[in-house]
Design a protein around this motif. Sequence first.
Motif, PDB file in Angstrom:
ATOM      1  N   ASP A 126       0.803  -1.224   0.000  1.00 15.18           N
ATOM      2  CA  ASP A 126       0.000   0.000   0.000  1.00 15.18           C
ATOM      3  C   ASP A 126       0.837   1.276   0.000  1.00 15.18           C
ATOM      4  OD1 ASP A 126      -2.377  -1.453   0.068  1.00 15.18           O
ATOM      5  OD2 ASP A 126      -2.336  -1.609   2.257  1.00 15.18           O
ATOM      6  N   LEU A 127       2.153   1.145  -0.060  1.00 16.40           N
ATOM      7  CA  LEU A 127       3.001   2.338  -0.086  1.00 16.40           C
ATOM      8  C   LEU A 127       2.824   3.035  -1.434  1.00 16.40           C
ATOM      9  CD1 LEU A 127       5.152   3.877   1.600  1.00 16.40           C
ATOM     10  CD2 LEU A 127       6.889   2.637   0.289  1.00 16.40           C
ATOM     11  N   GLU A 148      -3.115  13.580   2.558  1.00 21.22           N
ATOM     12  CA  GLU A 148      -2.487  12.681   3.534  1.00 21.22           C
ATOM     13  C   GLU A 148      -1.444  13.366   4.416  1.00 21.22           C
ATOM     14  OE1 GLU A 148      -3.590   9.693   4.041  1.00 21.22           O
ATOM     15  OE2 GLU A 148      -4.981   9.710   2.337  1.00 21.22           O
ATOM     16  N   PRO A 150       1.889  13.861   4.109  1.00 21.31           N
ATOM     17  CA  PRO A 150       3.068  13.032   4.363  1.00 21.31           C
ATOM     18  C   PRO A 150       4.224  13.868   4.905  1.00 21.31           C
ATOM     19  CG  PRO A 150       2.873  13.493   2.031  1.00 21.31           C
ATOM     20  CD  PRO A 150       1.625  14.024   2.666  1.00 21.31           C
ATOM     21  N   CYS A 153       9.623  11.221   1.905  1.00 17.86           N
ATOM     22  CA  CYS A 153       9.502  10.510   0.632  1.00 17.86           C
ATOM     23  C   CYS A 153      10.888  10.131   0.132  1.00 17.86           C
ATOM     24  CB  CYS A 153       8.779  11.363  -0.404  1.00 17.86           C
ATOM     25  SG  CYS A 153       9.699  12.822  -0.918  1.00 17.86           S
ATOM     26  N   ILE A 217      10.424  -3.905   0.239  1.00 20.48           N
ATOM     27  CA  ILE A 217       9.717  -2.945   1.084  1.00 20.48           C
ATOM     28  C   ILE A 217       8.904  -3.707   2.123  1.00 20.48           C
ATOM     29  CG2 ILE A 217       8.014  -1.067   1.111  1.00 20.48           C
ATOM     30  CD1 ILE A 217       8.776  -0.569  -1.844  1.00 20.48           C
ATOM     31  N   GLY A 219       6.126  -2.681   4.726  1.00 22.40           N
ATOM     32  CA  GLY A 219       5.285  -1.584   5.202  1.00 22.40           C
ATOM     33  C   GLY A 219       5.748  -0.281   4.606  1.00 22.40           C
ATOM     34  N   LYS A 220       6.226   0.632   5.444  1.00 21.37           N
ATOM     35  CA  LYS A 220       6.789   1.894   4.967  1.00 21.37           C
ATOM     36  C   LYS A 220       8.308   1.881   4.957  1.00 21.37           C
ATOM     37  CE  LYS A 220       3.118   5.159   6.185  1.00 21.37           C
ATOM     38  NZ  LYS A 220       2.837   6.458   6.841  1.00 21.37           N
ATOM     39  N   ARG A 221       8.897   0.768   5.375  1.00 19.40           N
ATOM     40  CA  ARG A 221      10.355   0.695   5.492  1.00 19.40           C
ATOM     41  C   ARG A 221      10.963   0.194   4.189  1.00 19.40           C
ATOM     42  NH1 ARG A 221      14.828   0.707   9.371  1.00 19.40           N
ATOM     43  NH2 ARG A 221      13.447   2.272  10.228  1.00 19.40           N
ATOM     44  N   ASP A 231      12.422   4.668   6.663  1.00 24.83           N
ATOM     45  CA  ASP A 231      10.984   4.735   6.416  1.00 24.83           C
ATOM     46  C   ASP A 231      10.645   5.952   5.552  1.00 24.83           C
ATOM     47  OD1 ASP A 231      10.778   2.550   8.033  1.00 24.83           O
ATOM     48  OD2 ASP A 231       9.826   3.581   9.711  1.00 24.83           O
ATOM     49  N   ASP A 233       6.915   7.881   3.538  1.00 20.48           N
ATOM     50  CA  ASP A 233       5.464   7.863   3.363  1.00 20.48           C
ATOM     51  C   ASP A 233       5.061   7.577   1.925  1.00 20.48           C
ATOM     52  OD1 ASP A 233       4.805   8.418   6.057  1.00 20.48           O
ATOM     53  OD2 ASP A 233       5.266  10.544   5.736  1.00 20.48           O
ATOM     54  N   PHE A 234       5.945   7.903   0.958  1.00 15.46           N
ATOM     55  CA  PHE A 234       5.658   7.566  -0.440  1.00 15.46           C
ATOM     56  C   PHE A 234       6.952   7.586  -1.237  1.00 15.46           C
ATOM     57  CE2 PHE A 234       5.374  12.198  -0.567  1.00 15.46           C
ATOM     58  CZ  PHE A 234       5.927  12.534  -1.791  1.00 15.46           C
TER      59      PHE A 234
END
Length: 441
Positions: A126-127, A148, A150, A153, A217, A219-221, A231, A233-234
């Motif tokens: 979902d990233l 969002e 963020p 990035c 990837i 999650g966000k990492r 990490d 956010d996008f």
Amino acid sequence: MKILIVGAIAGGSTVAAQIRRAVPDSEIILFGRDPVLGYGTCGMPYVIGGLIEDKWQLVGSSPEKFSEQRDITVKLGHDVLAINREQKTVEVRNMETDHVFTESYDKLILSPGGIARIPDLKGLGDLPLFTLKSFGDMEEIIDYIEREKPKSCAVIGGGFIGIELIENFIHRGLQTALIDRNERVMTLMDPEISQVLGKEMQDNKVDFYFEDAIERIEGKRLIMKNGMNFDVDFIASSIGIDLDTQLAIEADLHIGPTKGIVVNSYMQTNDPDIYAIGDAAECKDWFTGKPKNVKLAWPAHRQSFIVARHLAGNPIEMNGLLGTTITKLFALTAAMTGHSAKSLTDEGIEFGTAVYEGRTNAGYYPDHGSILLRVHYDEQSRLILGAQAVGDKGVDKRIDVIATAIMGKMTVDDLAALELGYSPPYSSPKDPVNMIGYKAR
């Protein structure tokens, strides 16, 4: 004469307008998949950063106004599926209704552009992953940031679009990292220029991951190949484009070694009734005459004029391309024209290099700047082969002068004799361009 144009962004909309002036009695139909007509793609990073507040300033005209003012039929949201060269027709799909119809032509112009490359990232999940190629891509990035909020990035790719995105993400207050498989930013330029740009990015708190890539990837990492994980956010990817030549390939038009559509000096393909312009057209290098593909706005606009003149029966030829380009990075400007040291070495061309590093204008003037200017030249003929510059003032002037000197076939020594404008706010009695001529001696 009935003329169909495929692609309605920079090249397509420009060639339509040029043809209307050059061939006033022609029937012109412009097809485009994108729902927005003729927008300035080069301005999109600055809309994202907020420097350009209104995104619609990038759009020159609405389809209705463009059509009415120029008597051109504009059909956006239409995808040209196939070309029948024998019958001189194209098959077109209305993307809203899915209706497919056939349109005949006397002349056909292809301006299909390219498609952004998307990296294959394991575990993306979902990233969010963005590219920046279309008006819609820009809108998606802006909408996401505003919705969002963020904080961080990563940008993959340190070329022109990559560094412009990085600057504008920083302007939006985002902690930004650059990921690049190369050892430095802007590898198209000489290392000495890249180093200055890299320091400017470092001074503006950009994180670097050179000679590195995302392994996977979680999650966000981002799990990096070199082990420095972090990490975000996008992700924004800027790793180049693939030329949109499938329609041309299926029509058996010739594709060259750059993977562009082969054209002659009048922008005609191997079918004389079909022309190609813009990113997808393969032209020639100014110096070597070898195939060259330049994905910039200037060639597309010049090629549009060449096509219009040819259709009007008053032809002029397209020159070889220098690839002159310029970009902004925070307080700096970087520009280049012609060949770099690497491209000359790759071509097996021997060359000398003259370097000027110093002030752009009188040091006693309060607003003086600095510049690093590098010019490559043939040591036998003394002809200029390329130039690059980086600085905080006057870079555009110097690169444009040298690009003009190249096309005028001046030698590097001739630069010393150029009578350039001097006043303390703008230059010195001996301009940096003059200094290159003196240093080359």
